[in-house]
Scaffold this motif. Structure first.
Motif, PDB file in Angstrom:
ATOM      1  N   ASP A 280       0.812  -0.996  -0.057  1.00  0.00           N
ATOM      2  CA  ASP A 280      -0.597   0.220   0.760  1.00  0.00           C
ATOM      3  C   ASP A 280       0.804   1.720   0.050  1.00  0.00           C
ATOM      4  O   ASP A 280       0.701   2.052  -0.606  1.00  0.00           O
ATOM      5  CB  ASP A 280      -0.528   0.219   1.167  1.00  0.00           C
ATOM      6  CG  ASP A 280      -2.045  -0.852   1.372  1.00  0.00           C
ATOM      7  OD1 ASP A 280      -2.007  -1.627   0.456  1.00  0.00           O
ATOM      8  OD2 ASP A 280      -3.151  -1.166   1.872  1.00  0.00           O
TER       9      ASP A 280
ATOM     10  N   ALA B 113       0.977   4.205  -2.776  1.00  0.00           N
ATOM     11  CA  ALA B 113       1.145   5.763  -2.825  1.00  0.00           C
ATOM     12  C   ALA B 113       2.240   6.520  -3.059  1.00  0.00           C
ATOM     13  O   ALA B 113       1.724   7.845  -3.633  1.00  0.00           O
ATOM     14  CB  ALA B 113       0.980   5.893  -1.318  1.00  0.00           C
TER      15      ALA B 113
ATOM     16  N   PHE C  64      -6.407   9.451  -5.834  1.00  0.00           N
ATOM     17  CA  PHE C  64      -5.109   9.197  -4.971  1.00  0.00           C
ATOM     18  C   PHE C  64      -4.639  10.598  -6.272  1.00  0.00           C
ATOM     19  O   PHE C  64      -3.370  11.317  -5.353  1.00  0.00           O
ATOM     20  CB  PHE C  64      -5.269   8.128  -4.287  1.00  0.00           C
ATOM     21  CG  PHE C  64      -4.388   8.226  -3.210  1.00  0.00           C
ATOM     22  CD1 PHE C  64      -4.156   8.426  -2.279  1.00  0.00           C
ATOM     23  CD2 PHE C  64      -2.785   7.549  -3.118  1.00  0.00           C
ATOM     24  CE1 PHE C  64      -3.474   8.857  -0.920  1.00  0.00           C
ATOM     25  CE2 PHE C  64      -2.280   7.888  -2.445  1.00  0.00           C
ATOM     26  CZ  PHE C  64      -2.142   8.057  -1.076  1.00  0.00           C
TER      27      PHE C  64
ATOM     28  N   VAL D 213      -2.878  13.981  -3.867  1.00  0.00           N
ATOM     29  CA  VAL D 213      -1.501  14.356  -3.574  1.00  0.00           C
ATOM     30  C   VAL D 213      -0.705  14.653  -4.282  1.00  0.00           C
ATOM     31  O   VAL D 213      -0.068  15.337  -3.854  1.00  0.00           O
ATOM     32  CB  VAL D 213      -1.311  13.220  -3.256  1.00  0.00           C
ATOM     33  CG1 VAL D 213      -1.678  12.095  -2.618  1.00  0.00           C
ATOM     34  CG2 VAL D 213      -0.867  12.078  -4.459  1.00  0.00           C
TER      35      VAL D 213
ATOM     36  N   ALA E  29      -3.678  -3.681  -4.142  1.00  0.00           N
ATOM     37  CA  ALA E  29      -2.723  -2.399  -3.234  1.00  0.00           C
ATOM     38  C   ALA E  29      -3.317  -1.494  -3.335  1.00  0.00           C
ATOM     39  O   ALA E  29      -3.271   0.031  -3.317  1.00  0.00           O
ATOM     40  CB  ALA E  29      -0.707  -2.516  -3.489  1.00  0.00           C
ATOM     41  N   LEU E  30      -4.725  -2.039  -3.372  1.00  0.00           N
ATOM     42  CA  LEU E  30      -5.964  -0.596  -2.722  1.00  0.00           C
ATOM     43  C   LEU E  30      -6.031  -0.706  -1.517  1.00  0.00           C
ATOM     44  O   LEU E  30      -6.036  -1.155  -0.902  1.00  0.00           O
ATOM     45  CB  LEU E  30      -7.390  -1.854  -3.961  1.00  0.00           C
ATOM     46  CG  LEU E  30      -7.356  -2.425  -5.124  1.00  0.00           C
ATOM     47  CD1 LEU E  30      -9.067  -2.903  -5.426  1.00  0.00           C
ATOM     48  CD2 LEU E  30      -7.218  -0.815  -5.977  1.00  0.00           C
ATOM     49  N   PHE E  31      -6.408   1.194  -1.903  1.00  0.00           N
ATOM     50  CA  PHE E  31      -6.707   1.413  -0.443  1.00  0.00           C
ATOM     51  C   PHE E  31      -7.481   0.904  -0.007  1.00  0.00           C
ATOM     52  O   PHE E  31      -8.759   1.125  -0.408  1.00  0.00           O
ATOM     53  CB  PHE E  31      -6.247   2.930  -0.377  1.00  0.00           C
ATOM     54  CG  PHE E  31      -5.097   3.052  -1.049  1.00  0.00           C
ATOM     55  CD1 PHE E  31      -3.662   2.272  -0.456  1.00  0.00           C
ATOM     56  CD2 PHE E  31      -5.150   4.053  -1.587  1.00  0.00           C
ATOM     57  CE1 PHE E  31      -2.881   3.023  -1.458  1.00  0.00           C
ATOM     58  CE2 PHE E  31      -3.540   5.203  -2.788  1.00  0.00           C
ATOM     59  CZ  PHE E  31      -2.743   4.052  -2.365  1.00  0.00           C
ATOM     60  N   ARG E  32      -7.643   0.155   1.401  1.00  0.00           N
ATOM     61  CA  ARG E  32      -8.579  -0.785   1.523  1.00  0.00           C
ATOM     62  C   ARG E  32      -9.922   0.266   2.022  1.00  0.00           C
ATOM     63  O   ARG E  32     -11.530  -0.349   2.480  1.00  0.00           O
ATOM     64  CB  ARG E  32      -9.140  -2.142   2.067  1.00  0.00           C
ATOM     65  CG  ARG E  32      -7.764  -1.692   3.310  1.00  0.00           C
ATOM     66  CD  ARG E  32      -7.287  -2.667   4.139  1.00  0.00           C
ATOM     67  NE  ARG E  32      -5.803  -2.429   3.487  1.00  0.00           N
ATOM     68  CZ  ARG E  32      -5.069  -3.439   4.309  1.00  0.00           C
ATOM     69  NH1 ARG E  32      -5.161  -4.533   5.010  1.00  0.00           N
ATOM     70  NH2 ARG E  32      -3.499  -3.061   4.176  1.00  0.00           N
ATOM     71  N   HIS E  33      -9.411   1.311   2.760  1.00  0.00           N
ATOM     72  CA  HIS E  33     -10.328   1.857   3.457  1.00  0.00           C
ATOM     73  C   HIS E  33     -10.920   3.425   2.643  1.00  0.00           C
ATOM     74  O   HIS E  33     -11.519   4.250   3.368  1.00  0.00           O
ATOM     75  CB  HIS E  33      -9.767   3.384   4.223  1.00  0.00           C
ATOM     76  CG  HIS E  33      -8.861   3.737   4.131  1.00  0.00           C
ATOM     77  ND1 HIS E  33      -7.515   2.727   4.253  1.00  0.00           N
ATOM     78  CD2 HIS E  33      -7.960   5.080   3.893  1.00  0.00           C
ATOM     79  CE1 HIS E  33      -6.495   3.869   3.523  1.00  0.00           C
ATOM     80  NE2 HIS E  33      -7.245   5.225   3.655  1.00  0.00           N
ATOM     81  N   MET E  34     -10.610   3.446   1.366  1.00  0.00           N
ATOM     82  CA  MET E  34     -10.900   4.288  -0.030  1.00  0.00           C
ATOM     83  C   MET E  34     -12.089   3.053  -0.376  1.00  0.00           C
ATOM     84  O   MET E  34     -11.827   2.882  -0.926  1.00  0.00           O
ATOM     85  CB  MET E  34     -10.008   4.999  -0.372  1.00  0.00           C
ATOM     86  CG  MET E  34      -9.367   5.840   0.493  1.00  0.00           C
ATOM     87  SD  MET E  34      -8.212   6.683  -0.467  1.00  0.00           S
ATOM     88  CE  MET E  34      -6.900   6.801   0.292  1.00  0.00           C
TER      89      MET E  34
ATOM     90  N   GLN F  85       1.926  12.142   3.700  1.00  0.00           N
ATOM     91  CA  GLN F  85       0.743  11.864   2.938  1.00  0.00           C
ATOM     92  C   GLN F  85       0.764  10.423   2.530  1.00  0.00           C
ATOM     93  O   GLN F  85      -0.174  10.542   2.833  1.00  0.00           O
ATOM     94  CB  GLN F  85       0.742  12.348   0.710  1.00  0.00           C
ATOM     95  CG  GLN F  85       0.780  13.724   1.145  1.00  0.00           C
ATOM     96  CD  GLN F  85       0.593  14.359  -0.419  1.00  0.00           C
ATOM     97  OE1 GLN F  85       1.735  13.707  -1.108  1.00  0.00           O
ATOM     98  NE2 GLN F  85      -0.461  15.195  -0.479  1.00  0.00           N
TER      99      GLN F  85
ATOM    100  N   PRO G 227      -4.536   5.143   8.161  1.00  0.00           N
ATOM    101  CA  PRO G 227      -6.468   4.593   8.303  1.00  0.00           C
ATOM    102  C   PRO G 227      -6.211   3.393   8.452  1.00  0.00           C
ATOM    103  O   PRO G 227      -6.841   2.125   9.164  1.00  0.00           O
ATOM    104  CB  PRO G 227      -6.504   4.822   6.685  1.00  0.00           C
ATOM    105  CG  PRO G 227      -5.509   6.524   6.285  1.00  0.00           C
ATOM    106  CD  PRO G 227      -5.150   6.228   7.320  1.00  0.00           C
ATOM    107  N   ASN G 228      -4.492   2.086   8.072  1.00  0.00           N
ATOM    108  CA  ASN G 228      -5.084   0.607   7.883  1.00  0.00           C
ATOM    109  C   ASN G 228      -4.519   0.464   9.191  1.00  0.00           C
ATOM    110  O   ASN G 228      -4.637  -0.771   9.818  1.00  0.00           O
ATOM    111  CB  ASN G 228      -3.496   0.410   7.028  1.00  0.00           C
ATOM    112  CG  ASN G 228      -3.896   0.610   5.451  1.00  0.00           C
ATOM    113  OD1 ASN G 228      -5.404   0.588   5.288  1.00  0.00           O
ATOM    114  ND2 ASN G 228      -2.848   0.067   4.800  1.00  0.00           N
TER     115      ASN G 228
ATOM    116  N   ARG H 211      -2.513   9.140   4.565  1.00  0.00           N
ATOM    117  CA  ARG H 211      -3.284   9.685   4.306  1.00  0.00           C
ATOM    118  C   ARG H 211      -4.291   7.592   3.666  1.00  0.00           C
ATOM    119  O   ARG H 211      -4.290   6.744   3.128  1.00  0.00           O
ATOM    120  CB  ARG H 211      -3.436   9.858   2.581  1.00  0.00           C
ATOM    121  CG  ARG H 211      -3.874  10.984   2.571  1.00  0.00           C
ATOM    122  CD  ARG H 211      -3.727  11.666   1.327  1.00  0.00           C
ATOM    123  NE  ARG H 211      -3.690  13.042   1.677  1.00  0.00           N
ATOM    124  CZ  ARG H 211      -5.236  14.041   0.085  1.00  0.00           C
ATOM    125  NH1 ARG H 211      -5.385  12.658   0.060  1.00  0.00           N
ATOM    126  NH2 ARG H 211      -5.063  14.698   0.273  1.00  0.00           N
ATOM    127  N   VAL H 212      -2.908   6.675   3.486  1.00  0.00           N
ATOM    128  CA  VAL H 212      -2.655   5.269   3.793  1.00  0.00           C
ATOM    129  C   VAL H 212      -1.753   4.443   4.922  1.00  0.00           C
ATOM    130  O   VAL H 212      -2.834   3.677   5.321  1.00  0.00           O
ATOM    131  CB  VAL H 212      -1.787   4.651   2.784  1.00  0.00           C
ATOM    132  CG1 VAL H 212      -1.421   3.157   2.453  1.00  0.00           C
ATOM    133  CG2 VAL H 212      -2.305   5.853   1.629  1.00  0.00           C
TER     134      VAL H 212
END
Lengths: 284, 347
Positions: free
Chosen positions: A175, A179, B97, B101, B84-89, A188, A196-197, A192-193
């Motif tokens: 992840d 990013a 994204f 950024v 690797a998708l952002f799981r909370h989005m 960031q 939250p995880n 942002r990544v």
């Protein structure tokens, strides 16, 4: 028919075994967990509600509560930052001495809190290595708030890091790499990544850390000096009241800590209920 | 965007991951890095992306030295094996994204971000899934989201690590065709890593076959399949029979077998291995034949026969059903073999 019954038997233990196992477990929890907890509250309210409240608003009690809150307010955020940094370093980077660092993080768990207090005494006490220099320059660490904060920080250091390391190890670095590849900066990416995880695990670690910071007795007892109204935390205050045979007051103040423990458990339950299975904090 | 790698080497603590890699990729090419696990193909892809650094060698992207650039500055689209998708989005937030950024001056206004996300969702054909979370969609859909997210920053180079590895066979085939069309539509230089030779041969303009940290062969799918450079490539690409043989004075000692066309190395004398594809073997019924039919399997697109040579070596043979029907070989029949095309390599 016979085959079917045998099949059912494999899955369900005989009634007697079930009752026995359940009985043992319940009896154990009742005797060692529920009974003491209930007795704290029973003793606290033995003479009714007025002596209970009086014990809590008495000046030395208020001072102890204030000190404990002050210590927690300093120690918990500090350990939050250090815990995240340590977990981040251990799980996202490769470097020599990594296993040593991982082991060192566990040290406060394996060392008796009294020893932890004595280490600080040896370092900062008047007869200690840094003591003479400190007293010359008018820094007061032992028998003062800084010493209590230091001892508490030492004892509670592992909670946040220990909670995060397995979680972050399981999540890997994909992840974060994704990013960065998308153009995010380091901050960031964290904000942002990563954050939250790990938020639920982090919150849980902070809850545990806080419960222990407020409840710590051994290490704090060594470095505090037990000066009433100055260096007494809630646990130390309870001990003094108890030794003075002031049972109602001591149990009244103790009920505060017990209440805090219940709140922590409730918080934990809510967190687990809120968290999807893969990211759920591991129960201790 | 062109890529040029020269003398790239990389050693991990325990093993050599890459050894002296030279590779040039032209603008708009679709390249497959093909190899078994541990061949260094993913490491090579990560070096190009800037997620890993080589110990030796140079890397130029569009003529510019890229070794000193961080992954952030290279502006490359990278699709991870497990997405690797952002799981909370949500899906839409994931795709946005890379735009959100960006530095304040460069960041597009929110309305434009929304419009571009909508366009990308349409492009990858999941227009109605924008509000879902990654755990609420299927594997194939996640792959499309990962791709859309990588495309959002408008990279001129797209790198994909085992893009179809985690999908079931049917979805895989469908997505693979779709990716080929997308590549042609967008005209981006694209590199993807795979261990599946069928995938590499069907999809790529050129295939880079890798083994044990080295490039074994580079060429078009037809070229690497028809003319494997060495035993490793022959074995890895497609089915192959390996027959241990002896060469004496430049001549193959292989009693009872006719070889029509022989590729590979010229070996004067000594032991060697003869490679032959099952569909390049003909079995002809012959009373005095030196080989024996063991099994016959008729289910499937071709008739598959297992034939044993006198020394015990097993040769797999695939024949079209109509040819098999003419001869009707059964287990126990003796046959003579004809290799229409084979390749000889040193042991």
């Amino acid at each position: 028919m016979a085959a079917r019954r045998r099949h059912a038997d494999v899955r369900a233990e005989p009634l007697l075994v079930r009752v026995l196992l359940l009985g043992i477990a319940l009896a154990f929890i009742a005797v060692f967990v529920v009974l003491p907890l209930v007795s704290v509250f029973v003793e606290a309210f033995r003479r009714g509600i007025e002596p209970y409240i009086a014990a809590l608003i008495e000046p030395t009690a208020l001072d102890a509560i204030k000190l404990t809150l002050t210590v927690a307010v300093i120690a918990v955020p500090t350990n939050l930052v250090f815990g995240v940094a340590a977990a981040w370093a251990i799980t996202k980077f490769e470097f020599p001495g990594k296993s040593v660092l991982t082991t060192l993080i566990d040290l406060p768990f394996s060392v008796s809190p009294v020893i932890a207090g004595l280490i600080y005494m040896l370092l900062f006490g008047l007869q200690g290595w840094l003591g003479p220099w400190l007293s010359e320059h008018d820094f007061k660490i032992m028998f003062a708030i800084p010493g209590i904060v230091l001892a508490t920080m030492f004892v509670t250091f592992p909670f946040v890091a220990r909670e995060l390391i397995p979680l972050m190890q399981e999540q890997g670095t994909d992840d974060e790499e994704a990013a960065l590849a998308l153009g995010a900066s380091g901050w960031q990416t964290f904000r942002r990544v990563t954050l939250p995880n790990i938020r639920w695990g982090l919150l849980y670690g902070v809850l545990l850390c806080n419960a222990r910071a407020m409840g710590e007795f051994g290490a704090v007892s060594v470095v505090s000096g037990h000066i009433r109204g100055e260096t007494n935390t809630i646990p130390l205050h309870i001990e003094i009241l108890y030794n003075e045979y002031n049972f109602v007051a001591s149990f009244a103040v103790a009920s505060l800590l017990a209440f805090l423990a219940l709140l922590t458990l409730l918080g934990k339950a809510i967190l687990e209920w809120n968290t999807p299975a893969p990211a759920r904090p591991t129960s201790r | 965007m062109t890529i040029e790698l020269k003398g790239i080497g990389k050693t991990f603590r325990t093993a050599v991951a890459l050894h002296d890699i030279d590779l040039a990729v032209a603008k708009g090419e679709l390249i497959a890095l093909l190899g078994p696990s541990g061949s260094g193909k993913t490491t090579l892809l990560r070096i190009i992306a800037g997620l890993e650094w080589p110990d030796t060698g140079t890397l130029h992207i569009d003529g510019e030295d890229a070794i000193g650039q961080s992954v952030r500055d290279r502006h490359i689209g990278f699709v991870f094996q497990h997405y690797a998708l952002f799981r909370h989005m949500t899906v839409a937030e994931n795709i946005a994204f890379g735009l959100r950024v960006q530095r304040r001056g460069k960041r597009p206004p929110e309305a434009e971000i929304k419009a571009r996300v909508a366009n990308l969702l349409t492009l990858v054909q999941i227009g109605d899934l924008g509000a879902r979370y990654p755990h609420q969609i299927s594997g194939g859909q996640r792959q499309r989201v990962a791709l859309a997210r990588a495309l959002a920053i408008e990279p001129s180079l797209l790198l994909l690590d085992e893009p179809f590895g985690a999908l079931d066979a049917k979805v895989r085939k469908e997505l693979r065709r779709w990716l080929r069309h997308l590549h042609e539509q967008l005209g981006m230089t694209t590199l993807f890593v795979t261990h599946d030779q069928e995938e590499a041969l069907e999809l790529a303009d050129r295939v880079v076959v890798m083994g044990k940290g080295r490039i074994e062969q580079i060429g078009t799918p037809e070229a690497v399949y028809a003319n494997p450079a060495n035993a490793f490539v022959y074995d890895f690409l497609g089915e192959a029979n390996r027959i241990p043989v002896e060469v004496v004075a430049g001549k193959l000692k292989l009693p009872g077998i006719i070889v029509d066309k022989l590729d590979g190395q010229h070996i004067e004398t000594g032991k060697a291995t003869l490679f032959v594809r099952p569909h390049d073997v003909s079995a002809i019924r012959a009373g005095d034949g030196s080989a024996t039919v063991r099994t016959v399997s008729l289910a499937g697109p071709v008739a598959a026969l297992e034939i044993t040579l006198t020394d015990g070596t097993t040769v797999d043979v695939e024949q079209a059903h109509h040819l098999h029907d003419a001869d009707r070989l059964k287990p126990g029949d003796t046959v003579s073999l004809r290799f229409r095309r084979a390749a000889l390599f040193g042991v």
